[in-house]
Write an enzyme that holds these catalytic residues in place. Sequence first.
Site, PDB file in Angstrom:
ATOM      1  N   TYR A   1     -12.935   7.821 -13.274  1.00 27.82           N
ATOM      2  CA  TYR A   1     -13.044   6.499 -12.655  1.00 27.82           C
ATOM      3  C   TYR A   1     -13.631   5.499 -13.644  1.00 27.82           C
ATOM      4  CZ  TYR A   1     -13.947   3.007  -9.014  1.00 27.82           C
ATOM      5  OH  TYR A   1     -13.948   1.868  -8.260  1.00 27.82           O
TER       6      TYR A   1
ATOM      7  N   ASP B   1       0.853  -1.183   0.000  1.00 28.21           N
ATOM      8  CA  ASP B   1       0.000   0.000   0.000  1.00 28.21           C
ATOM      9  C   ASP B   1       0.887   1.230   0.000  1.00 28.21           C
ATOM     10  OD1 ASP B   1      -2.330   1.711   0.266  1.00 28.21           O
ATOM     11  OD2 ASP B   1      -3.336  -0.048   1.111  1.00 28.21           O
TER      12      ASP B   1
ATOM     13  N   ASN C   1      -5.395  -4.434  -6.974  1.00 19.16           N
ATOM     14  CA  ASN C   1      -6.549  -3.881  -6.273  1.00 19.16           C
ATOM     15  C   ASN C   1      -6.449  -2.379  -6.016  1.00 19.16           C
ATOM     16  OD1 ASN C   1      -8.913  -3.953  -4.231  1.00 19.16           O
ATOM     17  ND2 ASN C   1      -7.177  -3.238  -2.992  1.00 19.16           N
TER      18      ASN C   1
ATOM     19  N   ASP D   1       4.266   3.427  -4.286  1.00 17.75           N
ATOM     20  CA  ASP D   1       3.356   4.169  -5.155  1.00 17.75           C
ATOM     21  C   ASP D   1       3.368   3.453  -6.498  1.00 17.75           C
ATOM     22  OD1 ASP D   1       2.039   5.859  -6.876  1.00 17.75           O
ATOM     23  OD2 ASP D   1       3.363   7.585  -6.551  1.00 17.75           O
TER      24      ASP D   1
ATOM     25  N   THR E   1     -17.620  -0.002   2.092  1.00 16.94           N
ATOM     26  CA  THR E   1     -16.290   0.542   2.341  1.00 16.94           C
ATOM     27  C   THR E   1     -16.314   1.992   1.870  1.00 16.94           C
ATOM     28  OG1 THR E   1     -13.921   0.219   2.006  1.00 16.94           O
ATOM     29  CG2 THR E   1     -15.354  -0.189   0.109  1.00 16.94           C
TER      30      THR E   1
ATOM     31  N   LYS F   1     -11.554   2.230 -15.069  1.00 17.20           N
ATOM     32  CA  LYS F   1     -12.025   0.876 -14.773  1.00 17.20           C
ATOM     33  C   LYS F   1     -12.490   0.160 -16.034  1.00 17.20           C
ATOM     34  CE  LYS F   1     -11.244   0.836 -10.345  1.00 17.20           C
ATOM     35  NZ  LYS F   1     -10.278  -0.085  -9.728  1.00 17.20           N
TER      36      LYS F   1
END
Length: 265
Positions: free
Chosen positions: A158, A40, A92, A65, A193, A162
């Site tokens: 986004y 992460d 992810n 990163d 989330t 995606k």
Amino acid sequence: METEQSMSGRVALVTGGGRGIGEAISLSLANLGVTVAVCDIHDGAERVVADIRSKGQQANAYLCDISNSEETSRLLDTITTDLGRLDILVNNAGVGGAHGRLHEIDVDDWDKTIGVNLRGTFLTTKYAMPHLLHQSPSAIINIASTYGIIGAPFAPAYCASKGAIVNLTRQLAVDYGPLGVRVNAVLPGYIDTDLGGRRASLPADQAAQMLQRREESAALQPLGRQATTTEVARVVAFLASDDASFMTGSIVTVDGGCTTTFYHG
């Protein structure tokens, strides 16, 4: 589902593994005996690894990163040096991007969203692939979104990122299937989330309103609710396992049925 014994000895890299869906994926794979490299950009990876190790399972934490080519190249070198191999890659890590119509959003925000979501998937896959080919049969699972197959309101960057990941998944399946690397995508819908901590950055009343809107939209789906992160993670673990040995290029929605009917977002 495969047992811990049959997955034992494998090594997985989970990007964005320090919270949310990535955390659940890391925990699910560790429960199956997989050694997990939890990556992460923040120190949440350390917390997840501590949780995994407290159960007697194996994991290492890495900061990176993934939109930076040099950092990502070093990440894969370090992981394979530390852990000896790589069998599973879960792409992810992602960001939500600005909320607005295309002409209203900032160019830098567009670049960041594409940079993390799409370029990050490209770079991690690029540098992981030689190791995955060495361990073939191996598996890549790309976490896309239902927003990659529909036109969702006020999310141009986004949706674009995606959607690109969805078709990149198909293309990689064509090139690397003959070489023993399966590539599939999981498309979550409404998940319980907070991508990018967006609600946490808002005043309490606005955060509550955002959550209420999500829950109201999720209630319109055939299953009538948001999913838990664990429900997504179980699908990812299946695709990583030999139980999914004849699946590649598959675009798997985990969305409570929202893309099967009219969308109200």
